[in-house]
Scaffold this active site. Structure first.
Site, PDB file in Angstrom:
ATOM      1  N   ASN A  52       0.631  -1.182   0.021  1.00  0.00           N
ATOM      2  CA  ASN A  52      -0.002   0.065  -0.018  1.00  0.00           C
ATOM      3  C   ASN A  52       0.810   1.353  -0.142  1.00  0.00           C
ATOM      4  O   ASN A  52       0.563   2.224   0.511  1.00  0.00           O
ATOM      5  CB  ASN A  52      -1.086   0.025   1.059  1.00  0.00           C
ATOM      6  CG  ASN A  52      -2.041   1.105   1.173  1.00  0.00           C
ATOM      7  OD1 ASN A  52      -2.614   1.704   2.032  1.00  0.00           O
ATOM      8  ND2 ASN A  52      -2.798   1.419  -0.285  1.00  0.00           N
TER       9      ASN A  52
ATOM     10  N   CYS B 141       2.636   1.824  -3.173  1.00  0.00           N
ATOM     11  CA  CYS B 141       2.869   2.190  -4.674  1.00  0.00           C
ATOM     12  C   CYS B 141       1.600   1.926  -5.502  1.00  0.00           C
ATOM     13  O   CYS B 141       1.027   3.060  -5.685  1.00  0.00           O
ATOM     14  CB  CYS B 141       4.118   1.020  -5.315  1.00  0.00           C
ATOM     15  SG  CYS B 141       5.823   1.254  -4.603  1.00  0.00           S
TER      16      CYS B 141
ATOM     17  N   SER C 208      -1.395   0.335  -5.100  1.00  0.00           N
ATOM     18  CA  SER C 208      -2.911   0.502  -4.761  1.00  0.00           C
ATOM     19  C   SER C 208      -2.868   1.998  -4.577  1.00  0.00           C
ATOM     20  O   SER C 208      -4.047   2.772  -4.811  1.00  0.00           O
ATOM     21  CB  SER C 208      -2.978  -0.405  -3.520  1.00  0.00           C
ATOM     22  OG  SER C 208      -2.303  -0.170  -2.467  1.00  0.00           O
TER      23      SER C 208
ATOM     24  N   ASP D 200       4.984  -4.898 -10.346  1.00  0.00           N
ATOM     25  CA  ASP D 200       5.309  -4.103  -9.065  1.00  0.00           C
ATOM     26  C   ASP D 200       6.519  -3.245  -9.296  1.00  0.00           C
ATOM     27  O   ASP D 200       7.647  -3.700  -9.343  1.00  0.00           O
ATOM     28  CB  ASP D 200       5.449  -5.165  -7.822  1.00  0.00           C
ATOM     29  CG  ASP D 200       5.526  -4.457  -6.435  1.00  0.00           C
ATOM     30  OD1 ASP D 200       5.762  -3.205  -6.502  1.00  0.00           O
ATOM     31  OD2 ASP D 200       5.457  -5.057  -5.591  1.00  0.00           O
TER      32      ASP D 200
END
Length: 146
Positions: free
Chosen positions: A10, A12, A14, A123
């Site tokens: 939580n 990057c 989202s 990611d």
């Protein structure tokens, strides 16, 4: 519509998705019809702010964000609070089942499934490619609004 975006920490993907969707909704004059938040499946970053490269990427695209945003973990209660729980990758989907073991209402999805492709949003914590993550998230959020 109440949406919760979920990634590992939580910090990057989202929060980027949270603020991208908020900007899209605002640009369509639909703010009152949406409630948008983000959370993590892990506890690693709880209380930490958005990762600086993610903030820079949002700023470069003119997407406003809450500088006070802090990472939090998904809770079981979130299932009842949100209409959609949108994960950034398949690993998030697996880990969320430890917190929310059942999805009887079919609320939990991958973001990119809205585009017709069930792939992950890579990611940027590992790839350092925040631009590609931004473009994927933007594409997924725009598809959600259609």
């Amino acid at each position: 519509m109440r949406v919760l975006f979920v990634c590992h920490g939580n910090i990057c993907r989202s929060p980027m998705a949270e603020f991208i969707l908020k900007a899209l909704v605002r640009s369509r004059g639909q703010e009152g019809a949406w409630h948008i938040e983000s959370a993590a499946v892990s506890t690693e970053e709880i209380g930490n702010p958005i990762y600086p490269p993610a903030k820079r990427c949002l700023s470069q695209h003119g997407v406003p964000f809450d500088k006070e945003k802090r990472a939090r973990q998904v809770t079981r209660a979130d299932y009842d609070r949100f209409d959609r729980i949108i994960c950034m990758d398949a690993w998030n989907l697996r880990l969320i089942k430890r917190i929310i073991p059942e999805d009887p209402e079919g609320k939990i999805h991958l973001l990119m499934s809205y585009t017709g492709v069930g792939r992950d949003v890579a990611d940027p914590w590992y790839t350092d490619d925040f631009e590609t993550a931004f473009q994927d998230i933007l594409e997924g959020c725009e598809a959600m609004l259609m």
